[in-house]
Design a protein around this motif. Structure first.
Motif, mmCIF file in Angstrom:
data_model
loop_
_atom_site.group_PDB
_atom_site.id
_atom_site.type_symbol
_atom_site.label_atom_id
_atom_site.label_comp_id
_atom_site.label_asym_id
_atom_site.label_seq_id
_atom_site.Cartn_x
_atom_site.Cartn_y
_atom_site.Cartn_z
ATOM 1 N N VAL A 1 0.853 -1.182 0.000
ATOM 2 C CA VAL A 1 0.000 0.000 0.000
ATOM 3 C C VAL A 1 0.889 1.231 0.000
ATOM 4 C CG1 VAL A 1 -1.980 -1.080 1.130
ATOM 5 C CG2 VAL A 1 -0.169 -0.075 2.522
ATOM 6 N N SER A 2 0.358 2.304 -0.504
ATOM 7 C CA SER A 2 1.107 3.552 -0.574
ATOM 8 C C SER A 2 0.320 4.660 0.094
ATOM 9 C CB SER A 2 1.402 3.933 -2.030
ATOM 10 O OG SER A 2 2.209 2.959 -2.644
ATOM 11 N N ALA A 3 1.038 5.650 0.585
ATOM 12 C CA ALA A 3 0.409 6.812 1.199
ATOM 13 C C ALA A 3 1.177 8.051 0.806
ATOM 14 C CB ALA A 3 0.374 6.666 2.718
ATOM 15 N N VAL A 4 0.444 9.125 0.601
ATOM 16 C CA VAL A 4 1.042 10.418 0.276
ATOM 17 C C VAL A 4 0.933 11.305 1.496
ATOM 18 C CG1 VAL A 4 0.910 12.449 -1.200
ATOM 19 C CG2 VAL A 4 0.450 10.177 -2.160
ATOM 20 N N SER A 5 2.034 11.997 1.831
ATOM 21 C CA SER A 5 2.037 12.866 2.999
ATOM 22 C C SER A 5 1.174 14.093 2.748
ATOM 23 C CB SER A 5 3.466 13.297 3.333
ATOM 24 O OG SER A 5 3.461 14.225 4.392
#
Length: 666
Positions: free
Chosen positions: A364-368
């Motif tokens: 999974v990826s997350a953007v700050s």
């Protein structure tokens, strides 16, 4: 009814009762005492024949009640006091090995009296007697001795009462070195230096595990029991030191805290990274010197770097993203549980752009959103049948900074690996019960779902505690022995609070089925079996958490096994039927302790029982011929001593405890 009693009774190591009837003070109850009482019979203060020595119950009159006391103890001889020539010292004012108890006066209704308590360790080469003066009868006392060991305790100083004695032979021995390790920081982990996070120290935490050997001997030393007990966390203190690499480490909270914070140094402009080594010295401050281990020294190496770094964590959240547990856990049957992976950073002027997580359930990826933190919530709930275990997860963070031309935009990548427990929920939250099952939760109290820890599913306590899933056969059908009642505790006819009980008569069977054969001999547990702290237990093992539940199960199965050995089973042919039970009937069970006369005579070479004395084992174990107790009857003493000490090894389930806040949750 066989059971396991809760506090406050178990808070007393020494419950000592002084036998009454010694009118002439010669430490025996004889015809001379009978003569004194006869001469004063019928008198009250002011009468010519009044003699206060004959008022054995303290009601200011000499009556048949006083005669009954004397008759009951006629021929009794008190314990011999310690040799007056032996050296004596006051008991310790603080520290040391504590014996807590209460002194009672048999049959006495008058005001409390002051007694003297003396203690001598039988294998002490110096033969020093430690004493505690002015102890008030009926009130709790604490006797502090130099260390645990084979102690004899005697109570003297009350006219009209025989000298009493009690053995207290629980001895602790240090085992090989305690086990300790760093939880944070991770070995070799990289942290940005002070310029990147000037106000954010690095958290440091160590975990300490220490089991001490404990032996427990009968008064005559013919029986020696051996097991382990876990040392209490408050007995340890930590001393912190930066061995190399610079910076400052400061403990958090009290001196015995196992946590600290480390303030990293500021690296030189051309210095890319520096290895730091910190040291923790764990000192065992057990009040009992016999338990104290040598200092344990552990070190941890990590890196202070001249670049931004990411630091990661994970917790359980509900479908709305609200936290439900600091420890990851699967979904309940009624409520989903997701995982929220969080990244914080030590970044200075850099921006945290995004984080890519590699986890057991995919990527999974997350953007700050703010340039300093990034949070990713697993989009699907963790299945409720997911294996409980410690799992690893990884994060790759991308940082960026834009500098004036001609440099422009720079990127930096930092990777981290961490590990957490995927545990099962230990709260009473119905929604996060992984399996809604009432098959072992039916009784006269109603029908209840068993809690998560009770489940016999893989990874749960019910699957690993010895004998927890044992079954019995009735009319060709198999039934589990251990069952659940969703109440805080049970209560016996005398108002005592019970954590568990072995229901030999089928009293707790569902309504309409009470006393039927198929429900006899079941073991029932309630919420009181979940203990988070050590409790004082004068004859059994002192345990907490998973060990406490396992100890209770061993205790109750000891009751069950002994009653089967005594009566042959729980059927009508063996123990009778309601209300005409053979068990507790004088014809078959003269002393009313639940064990048959034939059995108590047959096993005397193994268990010193007596069909005419329901406290025979208590008398033998304590060395007090006058010892009696409503709870510590022969079957209870057998369950405490041989059931607990011999049938369960404390600490043996640590590596299989997957509960939230349990032994693998760190």
């Amino acid at each position: 009814m066989p059971c396991l009693l809760l506090t406050p009774l178990q808070a007393q190591d020494l419950s000592i009762t002084l036998l009454n009837g010694d009118c002439d003070g010669d430490n025996e109850v004889t015809l001379y005492d009978f003569g004194i009482l006869s001469s004063a019979f019928g008198s009250v203060p002011g009468d010519p024949n009044w003699d206060p020595r004959a008022d054995l119950d303290g009601d200011l009159q000499v009556t048949l009640y006083d005669f009954a006391i004397l008759q009951g103890n006629f021929g009794a001889i008190g314990a011999q006091p310690f040799d007056p020539a032996l050296p004596r010292q006051p008991a310790l004012q603080s520290g040391g090995y504590e014996l807590q108890g209460v002194v009672q006066l048999e049959g006495w209704q008058g005001e409390s009296k002051l007694v003297r308590i003396e203690a001598l360790q039988e294998d002490d080469p110096q033969q020093v007697v430690y004493y505690l003066d002015n102890v008030l009868t009926g009130s709790s006392f604490t006797l502090r001795l130099p260390q645990s060991g084979a102690w004899w305790v005697k109570v003297t100083g009350v006219s009209g009462f025989l000298v009493a004695q009690r053995a207290a032979k629980r001895r602790y021995l240090r085992t090989p070195q305690m086990w300790a390790f760093f939880v944070t920081p991770g070995e070799g982990e990289a942290y940005a230096d002070r310029r990147y996070a000037p106000l954010a120290p690095i958290g440091v935490h160590v975990r300490v595990v220490d089991y001490d050997l404990v032996t427990f001997a009968s008064a005559d030393n013919s029986e020696l029991l051996v097991n382990r007990e876990r040392a209490q966390s408050q007995d340890f203190s930590c001393t912190w030191r930066v061995v190399s690499g610079g910076g400052v480490i400061v403990p958090i909270g009290p001196i015995n805290s196992t946590s600290a914070v480390y303030f990293p140094p500021l690296l030189e402009a051309n210095e890319q990274e520096r290895e730091v080594t910190i040291e923790c010295i764990i000192t065992d401050n057990s009040p009992d010197p016999a338990r104290r281990d040598a200092d344990c020294v552990i070190t941890q190496r990590f890196r202070i770097v001249n670049r931004p770094t990411v630091h990661i964590g994970v917790q359980a959240v509900d479908s709305q993203g609200e936290s439900i547990s600091g420890t990851p856990m699967p979904s309940g049957q009624l409520m989903p549980a997701c995982l929220r992976f969080s990244a914080s950073s030590r970044k200075g002027g850099w921006q945290l752009d995004r984080v890519e997580w590699r986890i057991p359930w995919g990527t999974v990826s997350a953007v700050s959103a703010d340039g300093s933190t990034a949070t990713a919530v697993l989009s699907f709930p963790i299945p409720r049948d997911e294996e409980h275990r410690r799992f690893s997860y990884e994060a790759a963070a991308t940082f960026s900074i834009t500098l004036p031309p001609p440099v422009g935009r720079l990127e930096h990548r930092d990777e981290k690996v961490s590990e957490r427990l995927l545990g099962f929920d230990m709260t009473d939250r119905f929604s996060y019960n992984e399996l809604l099952d009432t098959s072992r939760g039916r009784s006269i109290a109603g029908e209840f779902y068993v809690p998560n820890w009770f489940h016999n599913r893989a990874g749960h306590w019910g699957n690993v505690i010895p004998r927890f899933n044992e079954e019995y056969i009735h009319n060709g059908v198999r039934y589990p022995v251990v069952h659940w009642v969703d109440r805080e505790w049970f209560e016996d006819p005398w108002g005592n609070e019970l954590a568990a009980l072995m229901d030999w008569e089928g009293l707790l069977a569902p309504r309409g089925l009470q006393y039927s054969e198929m429900y006899r001999g079941r073991i029932y547990l309630c919420r009181a079996v979940i203990r988070h702290s050590l409790e004082n237990n004068p004859y059994g093992l002192r345990t907490e958490w998973i060990d406490y539940v396992a100890r209770i199960v061993a205790h109750e199965f000891a009751h069950r096994d002994q009653l089967i050995a005594s009566w042959g089973g729980f059927g009508d042919a063996q123990i009778g039927s309601y209300p005409n039970w053979r068990l507790l009937s004088p014809d078959y069970d003269r002393d009313g302790d639940g064990l048959s006369n034939e059995y108590e005579e047959r096993v005397q070479a193994v268990y010193p029982t007596n069909p005419n004395d329901r406290c025979a084992v208590l008398k033998w174990w304590t060395g007090d011929p006058g010892a009696t107790h409503a709870y510590y009857t022969d079957p209870e003493m057998c369950a405490h001593l041989w059931g607990e000490w011999d049938c369960y090894q404390v600490g043996s389930l640590d590596n299989r405890d997957w509960s939230v806040t349990g032994r693998q949750d760190y």
